[in-house]
Design a protein around this motif. Structure first.
Motif, PDB file in Angstrom:
ATOM      1  N   SER A  74       3.782 -15.056 -12.863  1.00 50.66           N
ATOM      2  CA  SER A  74       2.760 -15.833 -12.469  1.00 50.66           C
ATOM      3  C   SER A  74       1.406 -15.819 -13.316  1.00 50.66           C
ATOM      4  CB  SER A  74       2.549 -15.547 -11.217  1.00 50.66           C
ATOM      5  OG  SER A  74       1.359 -16.387 -10.583  1.00 50.66           O
ATOM      6  N   ALA A  75       0.947 -16.925 -13.741  1.00 53.67           N
ATOM      7  CA  ALA A  75      -0.238 -16.942 -14.151  1.00 53.67           C
ATOM      8  C   ALA A  75      -1.465 -16.146 -13.315  1.00 53.67           C
ATOM      9  CB  ALA A  75      -0.823 -18.367 -14.393  1.00 53.67           C
ATOM     10  N   LEU A  76      -1.011 -15.977 -12.019  1.00 54.21           N
ATOM     11  CA  LEU A  76      -2.094 -15.418 -11.093  1.00 54.21           C
ATOM     12  C   LEU A  76      -1.873 -13.675 -10.945  1.00 54.21           C
ATOM     13  CD1 LEU A  76      -4.260 -16.005  -8.754  1.00 54.21           C
ATOM     14  CD2 LEU A  76      -2.343 -15.876  -7.279  1.00 54.21           C
ATOM     15  N   HIS A  77      -2.812 -13.064 -11.038  1.00 50.93           N
ATOM     16  CA  HIS A  77      -2.728 -11.538 -10.562  1.00 50.93           C
ATOM     17  C   HIS A  77      -4.123 -11.668  -9.670  1.00 50.93           C
ATOM     18  CE1 HIS A  77      -1.270  -7.325 -10.695  1.00 50.93           C
ATOM     19  NE2 HIS A  77      -2.755  -7.088 -10.708  1.00 50.93           N
ATOM     20  N   LEU A  78      -3.960 -11.719  -8.314  1.00 46.08           N
ATOM     21  CA  LEU A  78      -4.939 -11.578  -7.407  1.00 46.08           C
ATOM     22  C   LEU A  78      -4.997 -10.431  -6.558  1.00 46.08           C
ATOM     23  CD1 LEU A  78      -7.431 -13.009  -5.874  1.00 46.08           C
ATOM     24  CD2 LEU A  78      -5.723 -14.008  -4.453  1.00 46.08           C
ATOM     25  N   ASP A  79      -5.913  -9.231  -6.889  1.00 46.38           N
ATOM     26  CA  ASP A  79      -5.897  -7.909  -6.300  1.00 46.38           C
ATOM     27  C   ASP A  79      -6.868  -8.364  -4.897  1.00 46.38           C
ATOM     28  OD1 ASP A  79      -5.062  -6.071  -7.908  1.00 46.38           O
ATOM     29  OD2 ASP A  79      -6.342  -6.933  -9.532  1.00 46.38           O
ATOM     30  N   LEU A  80      -6.206  -7.766  -3.861  1.00 49.35           N
ATOM     31  CA  LEU A  80      -6.665  -7.818  -2.356  1.00 49.35           C
ATOM     32  C   LEU A  80      -6.950  -6.437  -1.865  1.00 49.35           C
ATOM     33  CD1 LEU A  80      -4.524 -11.081  -1.502  1.00 49.35           C
ATOM     34  CD2 LEU A  80      -7.139 -10.782  -1.595  1.00 49.35           C
ATOM     35  N   ILE A  81      -8.075  -6.016  -1.489  1.00 53.89           N
ATOM     36  CA  ILE A  81      -8.358  -4.684  -1.078  1.00 53.89           C
ATOM     37  C   ILE A  81      -8.192  -4.418   0.418  1.00 53.89           C
ATOM     38  CG2 ILE A  81      -9.813  -2.614  -1.302  1.00 53.89           C
ATOM     39  CD1 ILE A  81     -10.989  -4.285  -3.708  1.00 53.89           C
ATOM     40  N   CYS A  82      -7.234  -3.232   0.875  1.00 55.55           N
ATOM     41  CA  CYS A  82      -7.288  -3.174   2.490  1.00 55.55           C
ATOM     42  C   CYS A  82      -8.024  -1.626   2.669  1.00 55.55           C
ATOM     43  CB  CYS A  82      -5.789  -3.045   2.628  1.00 55.55           C
ATOM     44  SG  CYS A  82      -5.601  -2.665   4.414  1.00 55.55           S
ATOM     45  N   ASP A  83      -9.078  -1.753   3.075  1.00 57.24           N
ATOM     46  CA  ASP A  83      -9.871  -0.540   3.487  1.00 57.24           C
ATOM     47  C   ASP A  83      -9.284   0.316   4.648  1.00 57.24           C
ATOM     48  OD1 ASP A  83     -11.877   1.248   3.897  1.00 57.24           O
ATOM     49  OD2 ASP A  83     -13.423  -0.062   3.952  1.00 57.24           O
ATOM     50  N   LEU A  84      -8.598   1.517   4.469  1.00 58.46           N
ATOM     51  CA  LEU A  84      -7.968   2.384   5.277  1.00 58.46           C
ATOM     52  C   LEU A  84      -8.746   3.551   5.414  1.00 58.46           C
ATOM     53  CD1 LEU A  84      -4.311   2.093   3.484  1.00 58.46           C
ATOM     54  CD2 LEU A  84      -5.147   0.734   5.751  1.00 58.46           C
ATOM     55  N   ARG A  85      -9.977   3.512   5.371  1.00 54.27           N
ATOM     56  CA  ARG A  85     -10.797   4.697   5.302  1.00 54.27           C
ATOM     57  C   ARG A  85     -11.208   5.184   6.823  1.00 54.27           C
ATOM     58  NH1 ARG A  85     -15.602   3.331   1.302  1.00 54.27           N
ATOM     59  NH2 ARG A  85     -15.400   1.295   2.279  1.00 54.27           N
ATOM     60  N   ARG A  86     -11.478   4.077   7.485  1.00 54.58           N
ATOM     61  CA  ARG A  86     -11.636   4.640   9.170  1.00 54.58           C
ATOM     62  C   ARG A  86     -10.628   4.364  10.059  1.00 54.58           C
ATOM     63  NH1 ARG A  86     -17.038   1.122  10.322  1.00 54.58           N
ATOM     64  NH2 ARG A  86     -15.854  -0.577   9.256  1.00 54.58           N
ATOM     65  N   GLU A  87      -9.657   3.567   9.684  1.00 55.48           N
ATOM     66  CA  GLU A  87      -8.534   3.175  10.539  1.00 55.48           C
ATOM     67  C   GLU A  87      -7.349   2.935   9.523  1.00 55.48           C
ATOM     68  OE1 GLU A  87      -6.879  -0.098  14.041  1.00 55.48           O
ATOM     69  OE2 GLU A  87      -9.322   0.282  13.565  1.00 55.48           O
ATOM     70  N   GLY A  88      -6.702   3.914   9.264  1.00 54.75           N
ATOM     71  CA  GLY A  88      -5.388   3.568   8.291  1.00 54.75           C
ATOM     72  C   GLY A  88      -4.621   4.664   8.315  1.00 54.75           C
ATOM     73  N   GLU A  89      -3.368   4.473   8.337  1.00 49.29           N
ATOM     74  CA  GLU A  89      -2.100   5.301   8.135  1.00 49.29           C
ATOM     75  C   GLU A  89      -1.239   4.806   7.040  1.00 49.29           C
ATOM     76  OE1 GLU A  89      -2.101   7.604  12.235  1.00 49.29           O
ATOM     77  OE2 GLU A  89      -0.750   5.927  12.062  1.00 49.29           O
ATOM     78  N   VAL A  90      -0.375   5.417   6.273  1.00 53.99           N
ATOM     79  CA  VAL A  90       0.686   5.285   5.548  1.00 53.99           C
ATOM     80  C   VAL A  90       1.798   5.954   5.855  1.00 53.99           C
ATOM     81  CG1 VAL A  90       1.375   4.759   3.098  1.00 53.99           C
ATOM     82  CG2 VAL A  90      -0.909   4.244   3.675  1.00 53.99           C
ATOM     83  N   TYR A  91       3.068   5.427   6.003  1.00 53.40           N
ATOM     84  CA  TYR A  91       4.027   6.304   6.150  1.00 53.40           C
ATOM     85  C   TYR A  91       5.095   6.196   4.977  1.00 53.40           C
ATOM     86  CZ  TYR A  91       2.704   6.621  11.179  1.00 53.40           C
ATOM     87  OH  TYR A  91       1.766   6.735  12.147  1.00 53.40           O
ATOM     88  N   ALA A  92       5.642   7.391   4.397  1.00 52.84           N
ATOM     89  CA  ALA A  92       6.477   7.245   3.353  1.00 52.84           C
ATOM     90  C   ALA A  92       7.940   7.567   3.797  1.00 52.84           C
ATOM     91  CB  ALA A  92       6.406   8.122   2.231  1.00 52.84           C
ATOM     92  N   ASP A  93       8.889   6.682   3.860  1.00 57.58           N
ATOM     93  CA  ASP A  93      10.148   7.020   4.509  1.00 57.58           C
ATOM     94  C   ASP A  93      10.137   7.466   5.850  1.00 57.58           C
ATOM     95  OD1 ASP A  93      11.399   5.861   2.273  1.00 57.58           O
ATOM     96  OD2 ASP A  93      11.650   7.734   1.326  1.00 57.58           O
ATOM     97  N   GLY A  94       9.266   6.992   6.816  1.00 54.07           N
ATOM     98  CA  GLY A  94       8.949   7.399   8.127  1.00 54.07           C
ATOM     99  C   GLY A  94       8.124   8.479   8.471  1.00 54.07           C
ATOM    100  N   GLU A  95       7.738   9.073   7.412  1.00 53.32           N
ATOM    101  CA  GLU A  95       6.816  10.371   7.481  1.00 53.32           C
ATOM    102  C   GLU A  95       5.330  10.053   6.975  1.00 53.32           C
ATOM    103  OE1 GLU A  95       5.929  14.723   5.444  1.00 53.32           O
ATOM    104  OE2 GLU A  95       7.931  13.567   4.924  1.00 53.32           O
ATOM    105  N   LEU A  96       4.310  10.440   8.080  1.00 55.63           N
ATOM    106  CA  LEU A  96       2.933  10.052   7.726  1.00 55.63           C
ATOM    107  C   LEU A  96       2.559  10.936   6.755  1.00 55.63           C
ATOM    108  CD1 LEU A  96       0.143   8.924   8.881  1.00 55.63           C
ATOM    109  CD2 LEU A  96       0.134  11.060  10.239  1.00 55.63           C
ATOM    110  N   VAL A  97       1.713  10.298   5.621  1.00 56.41           N
ATOM    111  CA  VAL A  97       1.486  11.037   4.341  1.00 56.41           C
ATOM    112  C   VAL A  97      -0.087  10.849   4.070  1.00 56.41           C
ATOM    113  CG1 VAL A  97       3.770  10.730   3.399  1.00 56.41           C
ATOM    114  CG2 VAL A  97       2.204   9.023   3.028  1.00 56.41           C
TER     115      VAL A  97
END
Length: 378
Positions: A336-359
């Motif tokens: 694409s001619a576009l590369h639009l970065d969008l930022i998700c703030d996870l510092r106060r309320e955020g979790e990320v799971y890797a293959d089901g495990e909270l990391v």
């Protein structure tokens, strides 16, 4: 009086980012407002035996083209610019502007055509970088316009920029080398992950990253730096995500964007401000509504939003997703001619799971990467 911090930033870019060698041709690309950084870059490059030259722009020229140019002129890609990219060994882009909102009233379709044309030279440079024929770095020279966007005085903004770049450390190159080793260990761990799940406010997004290598960003292509990123599997992104920080693209702002993604394509897009602009960008070309990048921001010296993506995408404790162009050398297939970065703030309320495990919780990984996986960065 000369500010030695600009000298230190120039030395870091030339020695760490570009590894500039005698006899190489170096292009310094900037607006004239960036002269406080252009001058030490030029001086230090000459002292290192390089053939340096500056390609300086004047604020307002692109705006005149978008306002008055024909479709043919908007689509024009200079063959001279393309040949120039093929002729230089290294280049520096200084993203500094006098007026950071110069396109705020531009027609979205005309601006889109202009951005697509400009992207052609960027793609040529990217291909040469990927082949090892060209080295490039993007950085910033503090200006009043950027300071105002960040709601700071120029003096405070300069302090913020130079602190984020670590140019006042005893050995800035050693600092970024250490960061590279730490981030490489994290990238190696993520390289073994099949699927990520991001959970936060109005956010529940799954992203397949299986088979895609992750890259540690430690000052080679951006100064400042501090992230790990990859191009996800194009059809493997599903769910919803809300971006708490505004996105600023080509001088226009998109506030509180919310997306619903199905099989890697944006199928619904809303925004509290700039929604029409967001939707016009998604229609820029066939790949614009696809996802090209997912990344963790890990520079905790950058602790505030400044309306400048060079800094904001690295805010420690955030993640960002880019719509549009992926990274071919990381397996990305989206174009694409576009590369639009969008930022998700996870510092106060955020979790990320890797293959089901909270990391990851509230802006931090729960464990340090295993030292055995770390590789010495070059």
């Amino acid at each position: 009086m000369r500010d030695p911090r600009y000298d230190r930033l120039a030395e870091l870019v030339l020695d760490h980012s570009l590894r500039l060698q005698p006899g190489e041709v170096l292009r310094i690309e900037a607006d004239a407002v960036a002269a406080p950084l252009v001058l030490p870059l030029h001086r230090e490059a000459i002292k290192r035996g390089a053939h340096a030259y500056a390609a300086l722009d004047l604020g307002g020229l692109d705006e005149l083209l978008v306002e008055h140019g024909s479709d043919e002129q908007l689509d024009f890609v200079s063959p001279i610019a393309l040949r120039e990219i093929d002729a230089v060994d290294s280049s520096i882009t200084i993203w500094s502007e006098t007026n950071t909102r110069s396109f705020s009233r531009a027609d979205t379709d005309r601006l889109g055509r202009h951005l697509a044309a400009k992207r052609q030279t960027a793609l040529r440079r990217r291909d040469r970088i990927a082949s090892g024929e060209h080295r490039w770095c993007g950085t910033l020279c503090p200006t009043d316009g950027h300071a105002q966007d960040a709601a700071m005085s120029l003096e405070d903004y300069e302090d913020f920029v130079f602190r984020a770049c670590h140019v006042l450390d005893d050995d800035p190159v050693a600092h970024w080398t250490r960061v590279g080793e730490q981030l490489q260990a994290r990238a190696d761990e993520l390289g073994a992950v099949r699927e990520l799940r991001i959970v936060g406010e109005d956010t529940d997004l799954t992203i397949v990253v299986e088979g895609r290598p992750w890259r540690a960003a430690y000052g080679r292509k951006n100064v400042p730096d501090g992230e790990v990123y990859t191009s996800p599997v194009e059809s493997g992104i599903n769910g919803t995500i809300r971006f708490g920080f505004p996105a600023v693209f080509a001088g226009r702002e998109i506030d509180d964007a919310r997306l619903r993604v199905e099989e890697g394509r944006v199928v619904e897009a809303e925004a509290a401000g700039g929604e029409e602009y967001l939707k016009s960008l998604l229609e820029l070309d066939e790949g614009a509504s696809g996802v090209g990048e997912i990344a963790f921001g890990l520079n905790y010296e950058i602790d505030r939003f400044t309306r400048n993506i060079l800094f904001d995408e690295k805010i420690g404790g955030t993640m960002h997703l880019a719509l549009g162009m992926g990274f071919e050398d990381l397996g990305g297939l989206n174009r694409s001619a576009l590369h639009l970065d969008l930022i998700c703030d996870l510092r106060r309320e955020g979790e990320v799971y890797a293959d089901g495990e909270l990391v990851w919780r509230n802006g931090h990984f729960l464990t340090e990467p295993q030292p055995a996986l770390a590789q010495r960065v070059g």
